[in-house]
Design an enzyme around this catalytic site. Sequence first.
Site, mmCIF file in Angstrom:
data_model
loop_
_atom_site.group_PDB
_atom_site.id
_atom_site.type_symbol
_atom_site.label_atom_id
_atom_site.label_comp_id
_atom_site.label_asym_id
_atom_site.label_seq_id
_atom_site.Cartn_x
_atom_site.Cartn_y
_atom_site.Cartn_z
ATOM 1 N N VAL A 116 0.820 -1.208 0.000
ATOM 2 C CA VAL A 116 0.000 0.000 0.000
ATOM 3 C C VAL A 116 0.858 1.264 0.000
ATOM 4 O O VAL A 116 0.641 2.186 -0.790
ATOM 5 C CB VAL A 116 -0.961 -0.005 1.215
ATOM 6 C CG1 VAL A 116 -1.570 1.364 1.452
ATOM 7 C CG2 VAL A 116 -2.058 -1.024 0.981
ATOM 8 N N LYS B 181 14.734 -3.286 2.133
ATOM 9 C CA LYS B 181 13.706 -2.805 1.208
ATOM 10 C C LYS B 181 14.073 -1.427 0.664
ATOM 11 O O LYS B 181 14.018 -1.178 -0.542
ATOM 12 C CB LYS B 181 12.377 -2.733 1.976
ATOM 13 C CG LYS B 181 11.156 -2.682 1.128
ATOM 14 C CD LYS B 181 9.899 -2.737 1.987
ATOM 15 C CE LYS B 181 9.310 -4.120 2.059
ATOM 16 N NZ LYS B 181 7.984 -4.161 2.695
ATOM 17 N N THR C 207 -1.057 -4.288 9.594
ATOM 18 C CA THR C 207 -1.935 -4.541 10.746
ATOM 19 C C THR C 207 -2.363 -6.009 10.689
ATOM 20 O O THR C 207 -3.523 -6.312 10.440
ATOM 21 C CB THR C 207 -3.180 -3.623 10.728
ATOM 22 O OG1 THR C 207 -3.783 -3.681 9.408
ATOM 23 C CG2 THR C 207 -2.833 -2.190 11.033
ATOM 24 N N LEU D 76 -7.319 -0.225 -2.669
ATOM 25 C CA LEU D 76 -6.661 -0.791 -3.859
ATOM 26 C C LEU D 76 -6.563 -2.308 -3.755
ATOM 27 O O LEU D 76 -6.527 -2.872 -2.665
ATOM 28 C CB LEU D 76 -5.281 -0.171 -4.063
ATOM 29 C CG LEU D 76 -4.170 -0.379 -3.019
ATOM 30 C CD1 LEU D 76 -3.522 -1.743 -3.103
ATOM 31 C CD2 LEU D 76 -3.120 0.693 -3.196
ATOM 32 N N GLU E 227 -4.239 -5.595 -4.893
ATOM 33 C CA GLU E 227 -2.951 -5.993 -5.446
ATOM 34 C C GLU E 227 -3.180 -6.561 -6.847
ATOM 35 O O GLU E 227 -4.198 -7.191 -7.115
ATOM 36 C CB GLU E 227 -2.302 -7.057 -4.559
ATOM 37 C CG GLU E 227 -1.793 -6.469 -3.264
ATOM 38 C CD GLU E 227 -1.307 -7.529 -2.283
ATOM 39 O OE1 GLU E 227 -0.970 -8.635 -2.701
ATOM 40 O OE2 GLU E 227 -1.269 -7.205 -1.084
ATOM 41 N N ASN F 35 -14.825 -4.847 3.095
ATOM 42 C CA ASN F 35 -14.121 -6.120 2.935
ATOM 43 C C ASN F 35 -14.979 -7.300 3.375
ATOM 44 O O ASN F 35 -14.978 -8.356 2.742
ATOM 45 C CB ASN F 35 -12.797 -6.102 3.712
ATOM 46 C CG ASN F 35 -11.679 -5.497 2.886
ATOM 47 O OD1 ASN F 35 -11.909 -5.065 1.751
ATOM 48 N ND2 ASN F 35 -10.482 -5.448 3.426
ATOM 49 N N PHE G 130 -16.990 -10.329 -7.922
ATOM 50 C CA PHE G 130 -16.811 -11.154 -6.721
ATOM 51 C C PHE G 130 -17.829 -12.297 -6.656
ATOM 52 O O PHE G 130 -18.239 -12.705 -5.587
ATOM 53 C CB PHE G 130 -16.848 -10.292 -5.445
ATOM 54 C CG PHE G 130 -15.547 -9.564 -5.252
ATOM 55 C CD1 PHE G 130 -15.228 -8.464 -6.033
ATOM 56 C CD2 PHE G 130 -14.619 -10.001 -4.329
ATOM 57 C CE1 PHE G 130 -14.016 -7.818 -5.904
ATOM 58 C CE2 PHE G 130 -13.395 -9.362 -4.197
ATOM 59 C CZ PHE G 130 -13.101 -8.267 -4.984
ATOM 60 N N GLY H 80 -14.538 -20.538 -6.348
ATOM 61 C CA GLY H 80 -13.147 -20.984 -6.351
ATOM 62 C C GLY H 80 -12.777 -21.654 -5.045
ATOM 63 O O GLY H 80 -13.652 -22.141 -4.312
ATOM 64 N N CYS I 66 -5.705 -9.337 3.204
ATOM 65 C CA CYS I 66 -6.760 -8.485 3.768
ATOM 66 C C CYS I 66 -7.991 -9.253 4.255
ATOM 67 O O CYS I 66 -8.309 -9.197 5.440
ATOM 68 C CB CYS I 66 -7.175 -7.436 2.743
ATOM 69 S SG CYS I 66 -5.860 -6.264 2.420
#
Length: 437
Positions: free
Chosen positions: A11, A35, A86, A153, A155, A211, A252, A256, A263
């Site tokens: 992020v 990094k 988190t 966002l 990934e 979410n 969505f 699967g 997340c």
Amino acid sequence: MRVAMIGTGYVGLVSGACFADFGHEVICVDKDKAKIGALGRGEMPIYEPGLNDMVAANSRAGRLKFATELARAVADADAVFIAVGTPSRRGDGHADLSFVYDAAREIAHALDGFTVVITKSTVPVGTGDEVERIIRETRPDANCAVVSNPEFLREGAAIQDFKHPDRIVVGTNEMRAREVMSELYRPLYLNRSPILFTDRRTAELIKYAANAFLATKITFINEIADLAEKVGADVQEIARGIGLDNRIGSKFLHAGPGYGGSCFPKDTMALIKTAQDHATSLRIVEAVAAVNDTRKRAMARKVSTALGGEVRGKTIAVLGLTFKPNTDDMREAPSLPLITALQDMGGKVRVYDPAGMEQAKSLISNVTFCDDAYTCAEGASALVIVTEWEQFRALDFQRLKKVMAQPILVDLRNVYRPDEIARHGFVYECVGRARKL
Ligand SMILES: NC(=O)c1ccc[n+]([C@@H]2O[C@H](COP(=O)([O-])OP(=O)(O)OC[C@H]3O[C@@H](n4cnc5c(N)ncnc54)[C@H](O)[C@@H]3O)[C@@H](O)[C@H]2O)c1
């Protein structure tokens, strides 16, 4: 505007690069020296399409810098974003906020002049209050406003999502913070992305509600898929049939192996814990988390069924390890419990993923890492598609048949049509569609 981004992960790096691309001056800070060292050399620490070029261009233009030291970046900034991890707290499933609070303390020491401190990390309701308390306690003289600005966002499509969001959510009651946030996001709402101003606690809960709702949608269609298999219906037609209803929407609704990633699993769990702390039960979300949890391992039974119930001693080729395509992120990937279950059944596992192999190496053992799909399939009694990378969408089945011990395809993403696979002479097992020979 001058921006400090604390935490340069999926992020923080994407947000920092995009803000720089808008013309802001951004310093991305991370305490991970390796990094920051890599970024300084122009190497990306994560795989995200388009990120390399954007980071390179903005670094060249002098608008994007990287640092391990937080103090200077924060002192000079108009806006400081907290974009640290988190994760789930070990043992109880609450969000572990220690990285957020540590960052808040460090930021407090360095604040200089009016600064907006923005939590972009996904944090439970009330975290903004605690961040503000920490800052005021550490630096009673600090002149700052603490804002919630959750990030939505995805990934794999992170740049597109950041630059063309469905909405920007900003939680604050302070006018001067609102002005800074409007200025930061001006290029986006000029592009007509709605900016929703609300209070801080509401903004924090919007992120979890979003979410949890998406996780529910996925889990719902997964359970419908199970029923479709039993009654001889086709879940993809069902998804289309319900998704064309505008009230439902088509996204969505892909059956699967269960949701994974950094997340949904941790955020649904943290939301359940928040509800429990406030003597409320979110029974739908609890059911979603429980159903999804058992589903990933249960996918191994599909492989076993395709192999006539006998996995022991057989080789299984797994295509796709990351939790979804176009990322190298392996956090909570469905491939992990599936592979463990196959090993528990006595199977030998070969794996291939276009971007996730490095991360996977620290998470799975006793598997053979292969260079491509065809090497992976060598000697395998079943080929299992776990992640729907583009390169797995047009496999050469005649070539596969030559190298495999048995022509069996277990397609956990419904990438192929049963009739076309049957034409290639493969036994085909998929999700929510009747088994065809
Ligand atoms: N990954 C996603 O797709 C996504 C999407 C939306 C929201 N989020 C949320 O955003 C947050 C960050 O997620 P991520 O995937 O980018 O995490 P990440 O683990 O990729 O990155 C977090 C980074 O923060 C750094 N960090 C921790 N404490 C620090 C400190 N005190 N100072 C400087 N750096 C510090 C770590 O070294 C790490 O590089 C999480 O709350 C997550 O839930 C993630």
